[in-house]
Structures are given as structure tokens and as C-alpha cells.
Design an enzyme around this catalytic site. Sequence first.
Site, PDB file in Angstrom:
ATOM      1  N   GLU A   1      43.993  41.375  30.012  1.00  0.00           N
ATOM      2  CA  GLU A   1      42.922  42.324  30.340  1.00  0.00           C
ATOM      3  C   GLU A   1      42.461  42.966  29.040  1.00  0.00           C
ATOM      4  O   GLU A   1      43.294  43.419  28.237  1.00  0.00           O
ATOM      5  CB  GLU A   1      43.418  43.413  31.307  1.00  0.00           C
ATOM      6  CG  GLU A   1      42.327  44.437  31.612  1.00  0.00           C
ATOM      7  CD  GLU A   1      42.724  45.486  32.651  1.00  0.00           C
ATOM      8  OE1 GLU A   1      43.866  45.438  33.156  1.00  0.00           O
ATOM      9  OE2 GLU A   1      41.882  46.360  32.942  1.00  0.00           O
TER      10      GLU A   1
ATOM     11  N   ASN B   1      36.766  45.098  32.132  1.00  0.00           N
ATOM     12  CA  ASN B   1      36.392  46.190  33.052  1.00  0.00           C
ATOM     13  C   ASN B   1      34.897  46.475  32.986  1.00  0.00           C
ATOM     14  O   ASN B   1      34.310  46.516  31.909  1.00  0.00           O
ATOM     15  CB  ASN B   1      37.144  47.471  32.686  1.00  0.00           C
ATOM     16  CG  ASN B   1      38.630  47.318  32.897  1.00  0.00           C
ATOM     17  OD1 ASN B   1      39.118  47.280  34.014  1.00  0.00           O
ATOM     18  ND2 ASN B   1      39.375  47.173  31.785  1.00  0.00           N
TER      19      ASN B   1
ATOM     20  N   GLU C   1      36.346  43.246  36.381  1.00  0.00           N
ATOM     21  CA  GLU C   1      37.024  44.216  37.240  1.00  0.00           C
ATOM     22  C   GLU C   1      36.085  45.372  37.582  1.00  0.00           C
ATOM     23  O   GLU C   1      35.499  45.984  36.697  1.00  0.00           O
ATOM     24  CB  GLU C   1      38.280  44.754  36.534  1.00  0.00           C
ATOM     25  CG  GLU C   1      39.305  43.671  36.280  1.00  0.00           C
ATOM     26  CD  GLU C   1      40.636  44.229  35.767  1.00  0.00           C
ATOM     27  OE1 GLU C   1      40.755  45.461  35.642  1.00  0.00           O
ATOM     28  OE2 GLU C   1      41.535  43.418  35.492  1.00  0.00           O
TER      29      GLU C   1
ATOM     30  N   ASP D   1      39.562  46.741  41.195  1.00  0.00           N
ATOM     31  CA  ASP D   1      40.521  47.438  40.326  1.00  0.00           C
ATOM     32  C   ASP D   1      40.975  48.753  40.965  1.00  0.00           C
ATOM     33  O   ASP D   1      40.264  49.314  41.804  1.00  0.00           O
ATOM     34  CB  ASP D   1      39.823  47.725  38.985  1.00  0.00           C
ATOM     35  CG  ASP D   1      40.815  47.947  37.855  1.00  0.00           C
ATOM     36  OD1 ASP D   1      42.032  47.888  38.104  1.00  0.00           O
ATOM     37  OD2 ASP D   1      40.343  48.174  36.712  1.00  0.00           O
TER      38      ASP D   1
ATOM     39  N   GLU E   1      49.827  46.714  39.069  1.00  0.00           N
ATOM     40  CA  GLU E   1      49.629  47.243  37.712  1.00  0.00           C
ATOM     41  C   GLU E   1      50.723  48.239  37.373  1.00  0.00           C
ATOM     42  O   GLU E   1      51.320  48.841  38.269  1.00  0.00           O
ATOM     43  CB  GLU E   1      48.294  47.984  37.637  1.00  0.00           C
ATOM     44  CG  GLU E   1      47.075  47.117  37.720  1.00  0.00           C
ATOM     45  CD  GLU E   1      45.810  47.941  37.417  1.00  0.00           C
ATOM     46  OE1 GLU E   1      45.140  47.621  36.433  1.00  0.00           O
ATOM     47  OE2 GLU E   1      45.524  48.901  38.156  1.00  0.00           O
TER      48      GLU E   1
HETATM   49  P1  C2E Z   1      42.633  50.214  33.943  1.00  0.00           P
HETATM   50  O1  C2E Z   1      41.502  49.254  34.065  1.00  0.00           O
HETATM   51  O2  C2E Z   1      43.419  50.486  35.128  1.00  0.00           O
HETATM   52  O3  C2E Z   1      43.524  49.697  32.785  1.00  0.00           O
HETATM   53  C1  C2E Z   1      44.864  49.746  32.801  1.00  0.00           C
HETATM   54  C2  C2E Z   1      45.369  50.951  32.133  1.00  0.00           C
HETATM   55  O4  C2E Z   1      46.783  51.093  32.417  1.00  0.00           O
HETATM   56  C3  C2E Z   1      45.267  50.865  30.620  1.00  0.00           C
HETATM   57  O5  C2E Z   1      45.075  52.134  30.121  1.00  0.00           O
HETATM   58  C4  C2E Z   1      46.668  50.428  30.247  1.00  0.00           C
HETATM   59  O6  C2E Z   1      47.049  50.788  28.934  1.00  0.00           O
HETATM   60  C5  C2E Z   1      47.498  51.185  31.236  1.00  0.00           C
HETATM   61  N1  C2E Z   1      48.780  50.532  31.460  1.00  0.00           N
HETATM   62  C6  C2E Z   1      49.100  49.247  31.493  1.00  0.00           C
HETATM   63  N2  C2E Z   1      50.407  49.059  31.812  1.00  0.00           N
HETATM   64  C7  C2E Z   1      50.904  50.294  32.023  1.00  0.00           C
HETATM   65  C8  C2E Z   1      52.199  50.770  32.383  1.00  0.00           C
HETATM   66  O7  C2E Z   1      53.160  50.027  32.589  1.00  0.00           O
HETATM   67  N3  C2E Z   1      52.367  52.093  32.513  1.00  0.00           N
HETATM   68  C9  C2E Z   1      51.322  52.967  32.301  1.00  0.00           C
HETATM   69  N4  C2E Z   1      51.550  54.258  32.460  1.00  0.00           N
HETATM   70  N5  C2E Z   1      50.085  52.553  31.942  1.00  0.00           N
HETATM   71  C10 C2E Z   1      49.903  51.222  31.801  1.00  0.00           C
HETATM   72  P2  C2E Z   1      44.008  52.402  29.053  1.00  0.00           P
HETATM   73  O8  C2E Z   1      43.878  51.281  28.132  1.00  0.00           O
HETATM   74  O9  C2E Z   1      44.244  53.770  28.536  1.00  0.00           O
HETATM   75  O10 C2E Z   1      42.684  52.399  29.887  1.00  0.00           O
HETATM   76  C11 C2E Z   1      42.445  53.358  30.817  1.00  0.00           C
HETATM   77  C12 C2E Z   1      41.277  53.043  31.654  1.00  0.00           C
HETATM   78  O11 C2E Z   1      40.102  53.071  30.881  1.00  0.00           O
HETATM   79  C13 C2E Z   1      41.284  51.663  32.259  1.00  0.00           C
HETATM   80  O12 C2E Z   1      42.093  51.623  33.395  1.00  0.00           O
HETATM   81  C14 C2E Z   1      39.887  51.426  32.530  1.00  0.00           C
HETATM   82  O13 C2E Z   1      39.534  52.012  33.733  1.00  0.00           O
HETATM   83  C15 C2E Z   1      39.216  52.172  31.410  1.00  0.00           C
HETATM   84  N6  C2E Z   1      38.810  51.206  30.398  1.00  0.00           N
HETATM   85  C16 C2E Z   1      39.513  50.700  29.357  1.00  0.00           C
HETATM   86  N7  C2E Z   1      38.741  49.845  28.703  1.00  0.00           N
HETATM   87  C17 C2E Z   1      37.556  49.771  29.305  1.00  0.00           C
HETATM   88  C18 C2E Z   1      36.367  49.036  29.069  1.00  0.00           C
HETATM   89  O14 C2E Z   1      36.231  48.219  28.157  1.00  0.00           O
HETATM   90  N8  C2E Z   1      35.364  49.246  29.907  1.00  0.00           N
HETATM   91  C19 C2E Z   1      35.459  50.121  30.970  1.00  0.00           C
HETATM   92  N9  C2E Z   1      34.438  50.273  31.750  1.00  0.00           N
HETATM   93  N10 C2E Z   1      36.561  50.806  31.223  1.00  0.00           N
HETATM   94  C20 C2E Z   1      37.616  50.635  30.391  1.00  0.00           C
HETATM   95 CA    CA Z   2      41.277  47.309  34.782  1.00  0.00          CA
HETATM   96 CA    CA Z   3      43.607  49.403  36.983  1.00  0.00          CA
END
Ligand code: C2E
Ligand code: CA
Ligand code: CA
Length: 814
Positions: free
Chosen positions: A580, A635, A667, A697, A754
Site C-alpha cells: 500500500e 488511497n 482504496e 478502506d 489492517e
Molecule cells: P490507511 O489508508 O488506513 O493507512 C494505513 C495506516 O495505518 C497508515 O498510517 C499506516 O502507517 C498505519 N499502520 C499500518 N500498520 C499499522 C499497525 O500495525 N499499527 C498501527 N497503529 N498503524 C498501522 P499512515 O501512513 O499514517 O496513514 C494514515 C492515513 O492517511 C491512511 O490510513 C490514509 O487514510 C491516509 N493516507 C496516507 N497516504 C495517503 C495518500 O496518498 N492519499 C490519501 N488520500 N490518503 C492517504
Molecule cells: Ca488505506
Molecule cells: Ca485503512
Amino acid sequence: MVLLQGLPMERVLTCIFFEHDLRIVAIAAVICVLACFTTFLLVEQVRREPGRQRLAWLCAAAFVSGTGIWATHFIAMLAYRAHADVAYEVGPTLLSILVAIVLTGVGWWLSLSDRPVRNVAAGFTVGAGISAMHYIGMDGMIMPGHVSYAPDLVVASLVISVVLSFAALVIRKRRVVRNSLILPWPATAMFTLAICGMHFTGMGAAKMVHGPAEPLPTGAITGQGLTVAVTVMALAILAIGLVAVIAERKLQRQAAEEEQRLSSFANAAIEGLLLTDGANVKKANKSFLETAGYSDLTDCPASLAELFPALDLQQLPAMIDGTPSECELMTSAGAACPVELLVRPFGRANAGMFVLAVRDIRERKEAAARIAHLAYHDVLTGLPNRAVFADHLAATLEQSERRRVALLCLDLDGFKAVNDLYGHPVGDELLIEASRRLRDAVGEGCLVARLGGDEFAVVQTGAHQPRHAGNLADKIIATLNEPFLLQDQSVRVGCSVGIAVYPADARSASDLIKNADLALYRAKSEGGRMARFYEAAMDEAMRDRRDMEAELKLALGRDEFSVHYQPLADLEAGTIIGFEALLRWDHPVRGAISPEEFIPLAEESNYIEALGEWVLRQACAEAAGWQGGLRLSVNLSPLQFIPGNLVETVRRIVAETGMDPHRLDLEVTEGLLIREPDKAVEILRELKKLGIQISMDDFGTGYSSLSYFRVFPFDKVKIDRSFVHDMLVNPQARAIIRSVIGLGRGLEMSVVAEGVETEEQLAALKIDGCTQVQGYLISRPGPIAHFERVVLEPRTAALEKGRSGKPLRKAAGE
Ligand code: C2E
Ligand code: CA
Ligand code: CA
């Protein structure tokens, strides 16, 4: 007169047919008919004319009837063959005509009354007039010899004149009552009969006893020539009377027609029209009667003062030609109806008649009141609007003389969700009910205004601040926290409150509003359903946020963004099956900023489109070179669906980067399907046609309606990490995970768990039948370089290896 024997009737008939020249009798009869006809027309005129002219008409009627009887008598006397040369004494002759005029005049006057006694008296008087004229006239006759009378026929003549006169009056009265326009022929016939009957019966009663000729007294009226002259005069008078009556009748008819025309004209007017002499209502048109609530003029009070109690009637002449003045009209229901009055003179100058144009201005007044209300009140809730709020706050601060004024800014928590889920009518209902509770909670003395949407404001004065504002906020939060019953559904929202106090927190109204807003923002960002007082530090935070927004827009150009990748593992095969793409912002001063923080900022500032496109291009370019069919998930923000060119953008990027669309997952979150579901589904279908797979998602965090899966066939559903986090301690979370897995199986969707962080979670997910996982246990997200080995030789990157030898975690930079 010569026959003294035989039946009375026989004697009378003999007298007529053998002693009279019937041609002249016919003339007498014609004169008599004309006189009677004219008389009745004139009497009718007397009856109609109420004013001063009545007497004149009465005199005319008396004159015509008196002269008519008299002329008939004299002409009939001319027709009488049996007498020698006769002459008439002046005195009795003049007396006879005078008596006829006076007595018939009195009779006509008596006949005007409705009392039967008077009518009988009238018949008697008129009859007496006819008889008196006859016998006085006979008495004035000078002839050689003398006249003696048969008493029976004299009595008969008296009876005939009285009875037939009475009959004529009765006939005329009946006809008049039934139809005033009918001509008086039957009465004329009866009255003619009365006169002629009396005359010839009287003549039948007379017996001429001839004697030697005597010399005529001086001044006696002689000769037939004179009699003819009298007849001509009588005829002339009759003719003039007749013409006068007919002309008057015509004028009356014209006046009636004119009035009819005028009143239909007036009735056609929309405006109420009233004709008045300054004190009483003379006429009114339909429109006026309708406004005043009367069906007919006869029901309407005649007094102008009663209709317009507040109107100074003395002022009417002064109101002529002036501008319309407002006044109140008392309606039949006793209500005061606002009207506009316009006064105009009517008819001759100084006649004292006025026309009042009365315009009902109820609707105009109501509309004006409505407009005024609309200008200052919110249509939906009836609360004062933003304009009133601004004025009130400014005025309150001005008058406060440095006493404290608290401003509470309110915002409903979860209002948008109610609107989206249940529709706007329910949202409106919620606002109305919330406004009502708010007003109740605040009570009198404080202003409650709706500023727009679900935002409200309360201005509190004259209390111990900030303590009382805090208490009020708690009360408001408590009341709005109670469930709302909307269209049979119990709906819960909350309320956040931001408070700023003048003059401690701000020196001006605009600053006070801004600071209460800042406090509200803080209350919301801390989870809502709470009140926050303004603190200076909030200003700082706000400024900081604005700075960050500006920096965000520069970050792309400054190369501060990068894409990290987090592996997605297949539990059964024990291999990495894809990554992802997760956006990272490395700020030169602030350091790494979480996407949870800057993605909403980018969404708010309309920057998400450019940023999303950049991530997709970056990730596709990277993934294009991956081996072994590894998949890429990217995403998409719901806001990227709004411009309408998303499909084109994706197609272009895929083509340009050489990425195989069949290896691409996009997603989306359920928020996408709430706003404009039809449009979103349409775009998703287009994307699917390109070969791209679509994932749902963060499932479970929003409304998680199963209907989403009905409107669109998702390829994958990702269970939000909060469920995985709780699954071992919270049976509900576990049950939800299980049911989503079951759902996926039923709908042939892959299910991804997730946020898997522990071996225990992984084992439990395995037991529950989950097929794909993502989480720190497998690997944290990291730059693609960390996964070089996996993406180049994916089959060697077995999950077990990753977990035991931790190459993946190491690769992720842990
Ligand atoms: P998401 O799509 O649900 O992405 C997964 C988030 O969960 C990611 O946070 C990831 O680092 C985190 N994660 C993965 N495994 C674990 C785990 O075992 N434990 C915990 N506590 N967290 C875990 P991240 O990278 O901080 O991203 C947060 C959110 O920001 C994403 O949730 C997504 O909604 C958004 N995001 C990130 N990149 C993009 C992007 O390029 N475009 C858009 N539209 N949204 C993005
Ligand atoms: Ca996602
Ligand atoms: Ca997610």
C-alpha cells in the site's frame, strides 16, 4: 230628467241615451279619462317624491283632478239637449271648481297613508269632491224655470261617486305595490266610471221645471263658446300635466338606469367605494361590503363614525385631493382592518358629498411584517439571524461600560452525518428542535441566534463571568446531548461550545467572535461534546495551522513529499502479495508530519487533487517494475472524485508509467458513497472497466452500511485497524471481524485485516478465516528501497521468513 217613473237604472240610461248628444258625451268621457290617467300618474309622483317637491306634485294632482271633473261636467252639460239656453253664475261656478280641487287634493293626500281608515276617508273625500262639484255647479245654473231632484237617484249618485272612487284608489294601490312601472289604466277606468256614473245619475235625478225666461243677472257666464273655451283650457292643463308626468317619469327612469350603470361600474372596482354625506353611508360597492364583511348595504351600519372609529369626520374635506391616509375599518366581525383612504368630492361643489376609496391593506401590511421578520430571522428556526446577532453584539459591547459580556459559539456534533444519512428534511427537523431546546436552556435576557448551518451563538450579559458562561454552556451541552426523536427515530447528536469573554479575551466584537470560534474549534478537535474557553495559546495554534496550510502548497515543489510502502501479506500462501502506498511529508523544520494531520489540511485547501495525482504517478512508476505480479494499493480521497476527470487522470497515469492496471487497487472510504452515491458509483464502474480493483478502506469506522456492497461490487474490504487492536479484549470487535470475513466470503471479496501488531492477533485472525493481513507485525511502511529484495524476487520473500528472520521489519527501518 223628464221621466219620473220606472226603475232608477232605466231612468239614468234613458237620460243618457235620449237627452244627450252622444258625440259630445264621448268627448266628455275622453277628457275625463285623460284627466283621471294624468291624476293617477301625478299621485304616483307624490308617492315617490319624498322631499319638498311632494307638495307641488300634490297640488298638480289636485288641480288636474278638480279641473278634469269640472271640465267633464261642463262638456256633458253641453251634450244635454233637453234644456233651454242656460247660463251660469260666476260664484257657484268658481266655487264648484275650487271644491273639486280641494276635496280631491285632500283625498289624494289621505290615500298616501297605509292606514285603512285613511284610505276609506280618501275614497269618501274624493267622492264627495265629485258630487259637491256637480251639485254646486248645477246650483249655479241659470235657466227659465227651476230644477227639482229625485231623492233616490241623488243618494245613488253620492254612493256611486264615493264607492267607485274608493275602488279606484284601492286598485291603483294594489297595482303600484306589485309593480311601480305599470300604467294606471284600471284605476283610471274605475275613476272615470265614478265621475261619469255620478254625473249621469245626478242628471237622471234632476227634473227641469221650465218657467218664464228671466233676465240674466250681471256677470253670468253664458254661451256655448265659453264652455268650449273652458274645455280647451282644461284639455291644455291636462296635456301639460300629462307631459310633465311623462317627462318626469323618463327622467326618473334615466336616473335609475344611470344609477344602475354607476353602481355596476362601482361594483366592478376592486377597490372599496363609499358614497357619504360626511356622516352617513349613502352607497357602497360590493368590494367595500366584502372588506367590511357585510353581504348587503342594508346590513352595514349607516354611520361613518361606527365604520371608521378613528377617523376624524371633520377632517374629511381637508383630506380631499390629499395622499391616501391609513385608517382602521371596523368589520362585521368586530375586527379592525387596516385600510387606506382616499377622499374625493362627489357631485356639485359644496354639496357635502364625498366618495371614499377604501383599500384593504391587510395583505400589504402582513407582507411587510413578513419581510421585516425574514430580514431579521432565520426562516427555518425563527431565531434571529446573523445580521441581528452582529448588531446586537456591537450594541451590547457599546453599552456594557466594561461590564463583562460572554459570547458562546455553538456547533452541533454529528449534524452533517444526520443530514447525510437521514436526508435534509430530518436535518431541518433536528435544527428546529435543537433551536427550541437552546432557547429554553438560555431563557430570557440572552440573545440566541442562528449563524448558519448548525452554528449558533449566544450573547450573555449581566452575569458573573466566566463562571456563568461555563454553567450555561454545560446546560446547553446537556440538553442537546439528549436524544432527538425525529420521524420516529431516536437520533443523537452532541454540541461543542467555544466561549470568549469581553473585555478580557477581546476588545472588539469581531475579535470576540473570532476567539469564541477558536475555542469552539478546540472543543471540536478535542472530540466535541464539551465547552472550551478561549486561551491565548489557541491563537497560536490557529496561526500555526494556517502556516502549515501555506507550506503544504509549497512542499511539492520543494520535494518534501515521498511515498512509503507497506506490505500486504497473504495468510494462506504466507507470502507478500502487494504494497500500500502511503504518503509522507518530511518538513525541514517540523520533521515528519503524519498524513492524518496533513491530508485533511490538503482536503480543506483543495490541494488534495494535485497531491493525490502526484502519489498515484509516483507509486505507479515504482510498481510498474515490480516482479511476480505484486499488487499496488493507492488511497483516494473522496474529494478527488468531485472534479469529474478522475478516470481520465488515472488512465493517463497508468499509460504513462506503464503500470499494469490489473495490478492496481484503489482504496476508497465509505464517505465517498454518502454525498453523491450515484456519481461515485458511476466513476468506480469506469475505473473497474480499466481493470483496476476497488477496495473499501477502514470498514467499520463510519456508518458501515451493508448497502454499500449492494450498490457497488467491491473487490476487497479492509477491516479498520481499531477492530484488530481490540479483537482479543473486546468480543464485539472480534464478532464484527468475523462477520466481515463471512461477508467477504459470501460476496467473493478479499478481506484484509489492517494494523496487525502481534502474533496473537495474527493467530486469531487465522482461526477466524482471514486471508490477508497488513500491519507492523509484517512490516512497518518504509521507502521502497527497504523492500528491494521482495519486489525483485517476490517468491523468495516468504512471510515466515519475514516474521522469523525479521528481514522485512529490518527493511522497514526498525
Ligand atoms: P490507511 O489508508 O488506513 O493507512 C494505513 C495506516 O495505518 C497508515 O498510517 C499506516 O502507517 C498505519 N499502520 C499500518 N500498520 C499499522 C499497525 O500495525 N499499527 C498501527 N497503529 N498503524 C498501522 P499512515 O501512513 O499514517 O496513514 C494514515 C492515513 O492517511 C491512511 O490510513 C490514509 O487514510 C491516509 N493516507 C496516507 N497516504 C495517503 C495518500 O496518498 N492519499 C490519501 N488520500 N490518503 C492517504
Ligand atoms: Ca488505506
Ligand atoms: Ca485503512
